[in-house]
Scaffold this motif. Structure first.
Motif, PDB file in Angstrom:
ATOM      1  N   ALA A 129      -4.990   1.639   5.032  1.00  0.00           N
ATOM      2  CA  ALA A 129      -5.733   2.622   3.977  1.00  0.00           C
ATOM      3  C   ALA A 129      -5.610   3.975   4.357  1.00  0.00           C
ATOM      4  O   ALA A 129      -5.109   4.673   3.677  1.00  0.00           O
ATOM      5  N   SER A 146      -5.673   5.740   0.907  1.00  0.00           N
ATOM      6  CA  SER A 146      -6.471   4.928   0.086  1.00  0.00           C
ATOM      7  C   SER A 146      -7.906   4.649   0.761  1.00  0.00           C
ATOM      8  O   SER A 146      -8.108   5.048   1.835  1.00  0.00           O
ATOM      9  N   ARG A 150      -5.675   3.739  -4.969  1.00  0.00           N
ATOM     10  CA  ARG A 150      -6.679   4.339  -4.800  1.00  0.00           C
ATOM     11  C   ARG A 150      -8.024   3.684  -3.669  1.00  0.00           C
ATOM     12  O   ARG A 150      -8.320   4.157  -3.016  1.00  0.00           O
ATOM     13  N   ALA A 185       0.905  -1.137   0.096  1.00  0.00           N
ATOM     14  CA  ALA A 185      -0.091  -0.136   0.051  1.00  0.00           C
ATOM     15  C   ALA A 185       0.860   1.320  -0.100  1.00  0.00           C
ATOM     16  O   ALA A 185       0.611   2.170  -0.534  1.00  0.00           O
ATOM     17  N   ARG A 244       0.462   3.251  -3.317  1.00  0.00           N
ATOM     18  CA  ARG A 244      -0.552   4.075  -2.905  1.00  0.00           C
ATOM     19  C   ARG A 244      -1.978   4.100  -3.556  1.00  0.00           C
ATOM     20  O   ARG A 244      -2.281   4.759  -4.758  1.00  0.00           O
TER      21      ARG A 244
END
Ligand code: DSN
Length: 449
Positions: free
Chosen positions: A204, A209, A182, A176, A180
């Motif tokens: 997230a 995210s 969405r 993540a 990065r």
């Protein structure tokens, strides 16, 4: 000739008339439908994604709401004549919100796969990055699998499990932060441990995210408090209605505390974006009869009887996992916190041959990949076993041990011939099939007996 009366036939009369008509006029189809009830009665389904709908849900799905074209969202249809469609959809929405504690519920999706794609369409632009669980580690096709739509339109990055079969949260975080995405998708189709939604949300938030939780496999456990509820943790939650919720084939899109906040980068709220993605984004007129069946299933899911079903699903999963371990089978993840048991097969027996041999003996189960899988996806080295249908048969601890012994006996008597073929002595196969049938008669599907 039809006799004119002031009142039309009731739904019940119509269903009765339809059954008589089917038998009289279309014996070929009637025979197939009867054969399917017999098959479900005489075989033991251990399919993780199946359950038997309540008769009332069956009736709702067969109602004359099937005749209604109600394109558009609730109260804002493109057609008139939708007053009862609106009432039934509003009932399903109310029940979905109440059951899961959601602020927003959309009940129109034809399946959870559609629901997932609708969420992606709502929140992502083509080419955006999504991070989801790999199918071979227990994820779903719609979570970014290379052979599915989600990886054609988005840049899909996949996370997996550790060698022990547990979600590798460190890997999720590393991926993540590196990519990065969405959106991060969590939830699985073959994972037997608790999904830590809170941990996913923290990752997230750190990566900037959005989080989508797909609870298709555990919706009943979530609804009854036997698994953490992601509704207020994830930005959006999806589920199908035909697995643990024992409803019709269909999907739900839910959102909790984020429902009425603006989607980052968009001028509209999550609920508005989701609404638009379903209609006019991806779907035309909804299946109103299926929405009625969803309402029936969601109503049942609020009952004490459903709560008892979910308690049995858990007890059965624990009893079966321990029984397999007592037979020296590796249960991936070390046990089960939900309804799923993922078994690693041994002695050259592959998932595909085990699935076929068990089917010949009346046990319905599906092959599955396991961590470190050396074989192709149509062969595999594992079996995925689910306890939803066993719970609906009220199979007790003794029955669970018998089922496991039966499965082990079948597997122990297979002689592999390569990866797909095997031999199982015909007389023994018949004896084991009769044993399964006797077990099914002893524990009938509660509502179908
Ligand atoms: N997602 C597939 C499964 O888990 O079996 C079908 O619903």
């Amino acid at each position: 000739m039809a006799v004119m009366t002031e009142q039309p036939a009731s739904q019940v009369d119509l269903l009765r008339r339809g059954l008589a008509d089917l038998r009289a006029e279309d014996a070929e189809l009637a025979q197939i439908l009867d054969a399917e009830i017999t098959r479900q009665h005489r075989t033991l389904s251990l399919i993780s994604s199946s359950s038997a709908v309540k008769p009332r849900t069956l009736v709702a799905s067969a109602s004359t709401l099937v005749n209604v074209t109600a394109e558009g969202m609730l109260g804002r249809r493109g057609h008139t004549g939708c007053e009862n469609a609106d009432r039934v959809e509003s009932l399903a929405v109310r029940r979905a919100r109440e059951l899961f504690g959601a602020q927003y519920a959309n009940v129109q999706s034809h399946s959870a796969s559609n629901a997932n794609y609708q969420v992606l369409t709502a929140l992502l632009e083509p080419g955006d990055t999504l991070l989801g669980m790999a199918v071979e580690h227990g994820g779903h096709l719609t979570h970014g699998c290379p052979t599915a739509f989600s990886s054609d339109y988005y840049k899909a990055i996949q996370y997996g499990t550790t060698a022990q079969g547990l979600i590798d949260y460190d890997e999720v975080r590393t991926l993540a932060l590196a990519h990065r995405p969405r959106i991060i998708m969590c939830g699985a189709t073959a994972y037997s441990r608790v999904v830590d939604f809170q941990r996913f949300r923290e990752i997230a938030d750190e990566a900037g995210s959005l989080l989508l939780a797909d609870i298709s496999h555990i919706a009943g456990l979530v609804a009854t408090g036997r698994h953490p509820n992601p509704i207020d943790v994830a930005h959006v939650t999806t589920t199908c209605t035909h697995k643990q919720l024992a409803g019709p084939r269909g999907g739900l899109i839910l959102s909790g505390r984020d429902a009425n906040t603006k989607v980052p980068g968009l001028r509209i709220t999550f609920s508005r974006a989701l609404e638009q993605a379903v209609y006019p984004g991806m779907q035309g007129a909804p299946a109103v009869n299926m929405i009625a069946a969803k309402a029936a299933a969601l109503g049942y899911a609020m009952s004490a009887e459903f709560d008892a079903d979910m308690a049995r699903i858990r007890a059965t999963a624990e009893a079966m996992a321990s029984a397999f371990q007592a037979h020296d089978y590796e249960v991936i993840g070390g046990g089960s916190d939900n309804h799923t048991i993922l078994l690693r097969l041994r002695g050259g027996i592959t998932g595909c041959m085990a699935q076929s041999a068990l089917d010949q003996c009346g046990i319905i189960v599906n092959r599955h990949r396991v961590p470190g899988e050396p074989r192709a996806s149509h062969i595999t080295s594992g079996l995925r076993i689910g306890t939803g249908c066993m719970a609906q048969r009220h199979i007790d601890a003794q029955g669970c041990r018998e089922v496991v012994e039966l499965i082990c006996r079948i597997l122990d008597n297979l002689t592999p011939l390569g990866e797909q073929d095997y031999t199982l002595q015909p007389a023994l196969r018949e004896q084991l099939r009769l044993q399964t049938e006797a077990l099914c008669t002893r524990y009938p599907i509660a509502d179908y007996a």
